[in-house]
Scaffold this motif. Sequence first.
Motif, PDB file in Angstrom:
ATOM      1  N   TRP A   1      -2.238   8.673  -1.799  1.00  0.00           N
ATOM      2  CA  TRP A   1      -1.778   8.216  -2.912  1.00  0.00           C
ATOM      3  C   TRP A   1      -0.654   7.359  -2.170  1.00  0.00           C
ATOM      4  O   TRP A   1      -0.152   7.992  -1.193  1.00  0.00           O
ATOM      5  CB  TRP A   1      -1.354   8.964  -4.141  1.00  0.00           C
ATOM      6  N   GLY A   2      -0.171   6.418  -2.653  1.00  0.00           N
ATOM      7  CA  GLY A   2       1.079   5.877  -2.298  1.00  0.00           C
ATOM      8  C   GLY A   2       1.981   5.363  -3.194  1.00  0.00           C
ATOM      9  O   GLY A   2       1.673   4.848  -4.522  1.00  0.00           O
ATOM     10  N   GLY A   3       3.302   5.412  -3.242  1.00  0.00           N
ATOM     11  CA  GLY A   3       4.324   4.998  -4.141  1.00  0.00           C
ATOM     12  C   GLY A   3       5.665   4.596  -3.470  1.00  0.00           C
ATOM     13  O   GLY A   3       6.017   5.115  -2.641  1.00  0.00           O
TER      14      GLY A   3
ATOM     15  N   LEU B   1       0.733  -1.032   0.136  1.00  0.00           N
ATOM     16  CA  LEU B   1      -0.153  -0.038   0.060  1.00  0.00           C
ATOM     17  C   LEU B   1       0.781   1.400  -0.084  1.00  0.00           C
ATOM     18  O   LEU B   1       0.283   2.098  -0.376  1.00  0.00           O
ATOM     19  CB  LEU B   1      -0.884  -0.105   1.120  1.00  0.00           C
ATOM     20  N   ALA B   2       2.066   1.473   0.366  1.00  0.00           N
ATOM     21  CA  ALA B   2       2.931   2.223   0.540  1.00  0.00           C
ATOM     22  C   ALA B   2       2.231   3.312   1.428  1.00  0.00           C
ATOM     23  O   ALA B   2       1.677   3.051   2.533  1.00  0.00           O
ATOM     24  CB  ALA B   2       3.239   3.094  -0.886  1.00  0.00           C
ATOM     25  N   SER B   3       2.049   4.697   1.082  1.00  0.00           N
ATOM     26  CA  SER B   3       1.975   5.711   1.943  1.00  0.00           C
ATOM     27  C   SER B   3       0.159   5.584   2.174  1.00  0.00           C
ATOM     28  O   SER B   3      -0.116   6.362   3.076  1.00  0.00           O
ATOM     29  CB  SER B   3       2.188   7.139   1.411  1.00  0.00           C
ATOM     30  N   VAL B   4      -0.441   5.031   1.485  1.00  0.00           N
ATOM     31  CA  VAL B   4      -1.985   4.950   1.869  1.00  0.00           C
ATOM     32  C   VAL B   4      -1.931   4.116   3.380  1.00  0.00           C
ATOM     33  O   VAL B   4      -3.054   4.291   4.007  1.00  0.00           O
ATOM     34  CB  VAL B   4      -2.318   3.732   0.879  1.00  0.00           C
ATOM     35  N   THR B   5      -0.710   3.520   3.852  1.00  0.00           N
ATOM     36  CA  THR B   5      -0.936   2.823   5.119  1.00  0.00           C
ATOM     37  C   THR B   5      -1.215   4.032   6.005  1.00  0.00           C
ATOM     38  O   THR B   5      -1.658   3.859   7.236  1.00  0.00           O
ATOM     39  CB  THR B   5       0.628   2.397   5.148  1.00  0.00           C
ATOM     40  N   LYS B   6      -0.606   5.341   5.803  1.00  0.00           N
ATOM     41  CA  LYS B   6      -0.797   6.451   6.700  1.00  0.00           C
ATOM     42  C   LYS B   6      -2.359   6.505   7.096  1.00  0.00           C
ATOM     43  O   LYS B   6      -2.497   7.114   8.301  1.00  0.00           O
ATOM     44  CB  LYS B   6      -0.272   7.658   6.285  1.00  0.00           C
ATOM     45  N   THR B   7      -3.047   6.327   6.249  1.00  0.00           N
ATOM     46  CA  THR B   7      -4.582   6.748   6.540  1.00  0.00           C
ATOM     47  C   THR B   7      -5.106   5.619   7.675  1.00  0.00           C
ATOM     48  O   THR B   7      -5.937   5.990   8.445  1.00  0.00           O
ATOM     49  CB  THR B   7      -5.513   6.577   5.335  1.00  0.00           C
ATOM     50  N   ILE B   8      -4.354   4.328   7.952  1.00  0.00           N
ATOM     51  CA  ILE B   8      -4.839   3.498   8.675  1.00  0.00           C
ATOM     52  C   ILE B   8      -4.091   3.777  10.173  1.00  0.00           C
ATOM     53  O   ILE B   8      -4.688   3.621  11.088  1.00  0.00           O
ATOM     54  CB  ILE B   8      -4.437   2.043   7.903  1.00  0.00           C
ATOM     55  N   THR B   9      -2.832   4.216   9.958  1.00  0.00           N
ATOM     56  CA  THR B   9      -2.118   4.639  11.274  1.00  0.00           C
ATOM     57  C   THR B   9      -2.795   5.738  11.839  1.00  0.00           C
ATOM     58  O   THR B   9      -2.968   5.899  12.968  1.00  0.00           O
ATOM     59  CB  THR B   9      -0.779   4.977  10.707  1.00  0.00           C
ATOM     60  N   ALA B  10      -3.270   6.622  10.880  1.00  0.00           N
ATOM     61  CA  ALA B  10      -4.047   7.876  11.575  1.00  0.00           C
ATOM     62  C   ALA B  10      -5.410   7.308  12.158  1.00  0.00           C
ATOM     63  O   ALA B  10      -5.749   7.959  13.203  1.00  0.00           O
ATOM     64  CB  ALA B  10      -4.322   8.922  10.323  1.00  0.00           C
TER      65      ALA B  10
ATOM     66  N   TRP C   1       7.467   1.420   9.698  1.00  0.00           N
ATOM     67  CA  TRP C   1       6.423   0.808   9.059  1.00  0.00           C
ATOM     68  C   TRP C   1       5.020   1.407   9.070  1.00  0.00           C
ATOM     69  O   TRP C   1       4.075   1.267   8.339  1.00  0.00           O
ATOM     70  CB  TRP C   1       6.191  -0.742   9.854  1.00  0.00           C
ATOM     71  N   PRO C   2       4.675   2.185  10.217  1.00  0.00           N
ATOM     72  CA  PRO C   2       3.586   2.942  10.337  1.00  0.00           C
ATOM     73  C   PRO C   2       3.469   3.982   9.019  1.00  0.00           C
ATOM     74  O   PRO C   2       2.227   4.239   8.804  1.00  0.00           O
ATOM     75  CB  PRO C   2       3.479   3.770  11.433  1.00  0.00           C
ATOM     76  N   ALA C   3       4.358   4.373   8.347  1.00  0.00           N
ATOM     77  CA  ALA C   3       4.290   5.536   7.405  1.00  0.00           C
ATOM     78  C   ALA C   3       4.122   4.411   5.958  1.00  0.00           C
ATOM     79  O   ALA C   3       3.399   5.260   4.872  1.00  0.00           O
ATOM     80  CB  ALA C   3       5.457   6.122   7.096  1.00  0.00           C
ATOM     81  N   GLY C   4       4.182   3.293   5.893  1.00  0.00           N
ATOM     82  CA  GLY C   4       4.153   2.902   4.438  1.00  0.00           C
ATOM     83  C   GLY C   4       4.427   1.332   4.351  1.00  0.00           C
ATOM     84  O   GLY C   4       4.619   0.870   3.052  1.00  0.00           O
ATOM     85  N   MET C   5       4.334   0.529   5.320  1.00  0.00           N
ATOM     86  CA  MET C   5       4.557  -0.721   5.099  1.00  0.00           C
ATOM     87  C   MET C   5       3.476  -1.858   4.887  1.00  0.00           C
ATOM     88  O   MET C   5       3.839  -2.977   4.763  1.00  0.00           O
ATOM     89  CB  MET C   5       5.531  -1.345   6.226  1.00  0.00           C
TER      90      MET C   5
END
Length: 402
Positions: free
Chosen positions: A351-353, A97-106, A278-282
Motif C-alpha cells: 500500500w502507499g499513502g 504511487l507513494a510507497s508502492v514505488t518501493k516494489t519498483i525500486t526493489a 524518491w526511490p521510496a515513494g515519488m
Amino acid sequence: MIDDPSAALTASIHATASRRSFLAGALSAVALAPPALARAPAAENLDRFLADQRRSGGMAGLAVGLARSGKVLLSRTCGHADIAMRRPVTADSMFHLASVTKTITATGIMMLAEEGRLDIDAPINRYLDFAVVSPATPGQDITARHLLMHMSGISDATYYAVDFRTHGDDSPLALGDFLRGYLVPGGTHYSATGSYSGAPPGRAYDYSNVGYGLLGYIGTRVAGVDFRTYLQRRLFSPLGIDHLSWTLADVPAGLRVTPYEIDAQRLVPVAPVGFPDWPAGMLRASISGLMPFVAASANRGRTGSHRMLAEPSMDEMLHMQKPPGLSAWLTGQGLGWMESEGEGAPRINHWGGDPGVFTAVYLDPATTTGIAILTNGSATASSKAAIKAIARKLFTLGNALS
C-alpha cells in the motif's frame, strides 16, 4: 505499513502530517481485454460497483486494473482527476504511487543482482562513496537484503520528526546529499538514535523509507547511470510502459491528478508533495502504465513474450518471512513486497499513502492475478474499507474471466 496493513499507514500519514461532501464524478471505462471479456456480466457490474465504492470511500477519483497470466485483462476509471476543472480520471491519468514505488525500486535492485553487478548479501559499503555504519553496532555490516526487508537498523525516527517535504514542487535536495546528511556523523540531520534504531542489521523489523532511498542511491552507483535512467531502459521500456514520472515537473498538465483530503465531509484539494528520497515513494504512474509491471510481478516475472525477472528472482522477492518485530498487521515481508491478511488468507501486497493519496497493489502468484488500485484521496477508515472491497471484487472477477 499498513491496520492489516492500514493502521500504520494512517499513523505514518498523520505523523508526517504531515507527509506523506462526497462528490459524484464522471465514470469512464477502458477495456484492455478482448471484447468478449469486457462484455462479461461481472465486468459490466464493475463500473457501478466502483462508482459506489468511490463515493462511500470519499475519493475524488480512482483507477483500477486487473491482470492474469501475465496479461492485462481490463482497467476501469471513475471520478475526477481534478474536481474544479471537471477533468475525469482516464487510463492515462498519472497518480502519485507513494510507497508502492518501493516494489519498483526493489525490482530494479534484483535486476542488477541478476546481471551479476550487485550482491544483495554483500556489505553495502562496498558500493557506496560514504560509509553507512550504525553507531550502536559498528562491527555489523548492512546488506541490500536487509534494506529490501526493512531490517537494516536504519530508522525513520528523524525522518518523521523533520519535515523533508516540498509542497507543490519537487525537492531541491539531491538524494545523495539527503542520505549523507541523515546517515553520516556530522550530517545536518544525523542522530545516533534518530538515524539508526540500535538493532543489529538483520535482527529486527523496522519499516524504513530512508533505507529505500539508500537502495536507489546504491542502484545509481552500481548501474553507472541514474537509477531512474536504468529503470527506464531495463524495466519500463521493455514492458512498453509510459505515462510515468519521478518528478512533479515532468507530469503533463493534462495528466496530473490533484490530491484531496476530507474536511467536514468535503473533499478539499491539497498541494502535491516532493521529497528527496524518491526511490521510496515519488513515482507517478497511470493505471495503463503500472499494470504491465503488476502483470509480470504476479506471473513469476513474465508478461507476454517478455521476461521482467527470472523465475528464481521473482520467487525470491515474493518469498514471505516473519522477521523479529514484524508489524502486527503484517503476516510476512519479502524483498520489497509484503503480506497481510486478506479474505481468510494472506495476500501479497503493498500500500502507499501521502496526503490526498492512497494506493494499493495486490498479487496472487497461485492464480497469477495482479490488481492495482489508485486513488486521489487520503487513507481513512472509509477509503480503506473501499480499497479492500474493490480488491475482493477484482479477485472474484479475475476468477470469472479466466
